[in-house]
Design an enzyme around this catalytic site. Structure first.
Site, PDB file in Angstrom:
ATOM      1  N   HIS A  18      30.720 -40.232  -4.125  1.00 18.94           N
ATOM      2  CA  HIS A  18      29.439 -39.665  -3.641  1.00 18.94           C
ATOM      3  C   HIS A  18      29.307 -38.187  -4.050  1.00 18.94           C
ATOM      4  O   HIS A  18      29.095 -37.312  -3.213  1.00 18.94           O
ATOM      5  CB  HIS A  18      29.336 -39.836  -2.106  1.00 18.94           C
ATOM      6  CG  HIS A  18      27.914 -39.769  -1.616  1.00 18.94           C
ATOM      7  ND1 HIS A  18      27.449 -40.495  -0.540  1.00 18.94           N
ATOM      8  CD2 HIS A  18      26.850 -39.063  -2.045  1.00 18.94           C
ATOM      9  CE1 HIS A  18      26.172 -40.237  -0.332  1.00 18.94           C
ATOM     10  NE2 HIS A  18      25.781 -39.365  -1.241  1.00 18.94           N
ATOM     11  N   ARG A  45      21.792 -45.108  -2.599  1.00 17.42           N
ATOM     12  CA  ARG A  45      22.526 -45.143  -1.332  1.00 17.42           C
ATOM     13  C   ARG A  45      23.404 -46.389  -1.288  1.00 17.42           C
ATOM     14  O   ARG A  45      23.040 -47.438  -1.848  1.00 17.42           O
ATOM     15  CB  ARG A  45      21.549 -45.211  -0.159  1.00 17.42           C
ATOM     16  CG  ARG A  45      21.029 -43.895   0.315  1.00 17.42           C
ATOM     17  CD  ARG A  45      22.065 -43.098   1.108  1.00 17.42           C
ATOM     18  NE  ARG A  45      21.512 -41.865   1.645  1.00 17.42           N
ATOM     19  CZ  ARG A  45      21.568 -40.675   1.046  1.00 17.42           C
ATOM     20  NH1 ARG A  45      22.166 -40.543  -0.112  1.00 17.42           N
ATOM     21  NH2 ARG A  45      21.050 -39.612   1.618  1.00 17.42           N
TER      22      ARG A  45
END
Ligand code: NDP
Length: 312
Positions: free
Chosen positions: A275, A227
């Site tokens: 991402h 993350r």
């Protein structure tokens, strides 16, 4: 009594396939898409990626929350999140193979010096660089859960010397297990290539920082697909510029999209991806989430129950 009402909320996912899934498989479920809540008292379940702070807490009859993703940090960062409600993350959901592909690509790209060969190619230069046998290359995988264990096992099958770090000890063939702060020192000290696939929790926030980079052997690589909140961007750039790290492949960033002024965009030894390490494979994610919804309704234990005391 009215049947179940499911509230769908996401700033990135199209509700249409989910609506079609529930219409097909669970026509008794009323499907509402945020922000069209209707009467908040009707809503019994929520299927969420991101929802504005306070909305979940305002639903008086909410029974359970299902995350559209493997992580739940984006949901529980709402200070009003109703912590007493059961929260379920997506377990695998067809993402595992993609996560492993991404990590393996990063490891192999750096291990086989492909960027250097590409630079040589641009100069029409025919020159062999010294090779390292995978058994002589230690890869450290931070996080040995659903994704990390698959990455570690497949790296071990490729012949790498694989070590892993997790909260609790693991027994994975060919993978040496380290835990806790004491284990972290030896783990980092040996990780020539570091793969981060931890969840974002109070304990792991900002973990990819100068202190951690200083504990690595030096001159190695980072593959980061956990993350954005794990990464201290300025510390990474400093570690790269000082040669503490040779190369980084990054899929997640403290601010997404990565701001145009970020030095990572055109750093010569950084590969930036937006991402995409794993993108929802609808059929697998749909069946995992629908299965969980049905289990919860039947009073059975769904998969992926989040333990909020540890944050994942
Ligand atoms: P899991 O919950 O299955 O695994 C988490 C692992 O991290 C476990 O091994 C756990 O230890 C370990 N861990 C957690 N906290 C600590 C800590 N404080 N110290 C050491 N180890 C710790 O998660 P998944 O593998 O399913 O997913 C991991 C993350 O991947 C998600 O949370 C999400 O953030 C990220 N992700 C990124 C995507 C992308 O596209 N880039 C896509 C999907 C997910 P233990 O085994 O002892 O519990």
């Amino acid at each position: 009594m009215a049947g179940p009402t499911l509230l769908f909320a996401s700033n990135i996912d199209d509700p249409a396939p989910w609506q079609a899934l529930f219409a097909r498989e669970r026509p008794d479920v009323e499907f509402r898409v945020f922000p069209d809540l209707g009467d908040p008292a009707d809503i019994t379940h929520a299927l969420v990626w991101r929802i504005p702070d306070g909305v979940l807490a305002s639903l008086p009859n909410l029974q359970a929350v299902f995350s559209l993703g493997a992580g739940i940090d984006q949901i529980i960062r709402d200070p009003a999140f109703p912590r007493e409600k059961p929260l379920f993350r997506l377990v695998d959901g067809g993402l595992r193979e993609q996560m492993t592909e991404y990590a393996l690509y990063g490891v192999l790209n750096w291990h086989r010096q492909m960027d250097r060969y590409r630079a040589q190619q641009a100069q029409r230069e025919w020159r062999m660089l010294e090779a390292v046998h995978p058994s002589q290359r230690t890869v450290g995988v931070m996080g040995l859960g659903v994704f990390g264990s698959d990455i570690a096992l497949k790296l071990a099958l490729l012949g790498f010397d694989v070590i892993g770090w997790s909260r609790t000890p693991k027994e994975l063939p060919g993978v040496e297990s380290f835990t806790g702060e004491t284990g972290l020192d030896e783990f980092l000290g040996r990780s020539e290539i570091l793969v981060n696939i931890l969840p974002l929790t109070d304990e792991t926030r900002g973990i990819l920082n100068a202190k951690l980079f200083d504990r690595l052997p030096g001159g190695g690589a980072l593959v980061h697909l956990g993350r954005g909140g794990h990464l201290v961007e300025t510390d990474l750039v400093a570690a790269l510029d000082a040669g503490r790290l040779d190369w980084a492949m990054l899929d997640v960033f403290p601010t997404e999209p990565l701001p145009a002024e970020s030095p990572l965009w055109n750093h010569p030894r950084v590969l930036v991806t937006p991402h995409i390490a794993a993108q929802a494979v609808s059929a697998a994610a749909e069946s995992a989430i629908l299965g969980n919804f049905n289990r919860f309704e039947r009073g059975e234990e769904p998969t992926g129950r989040v333990d909020l005391s540890v944050g994942y």
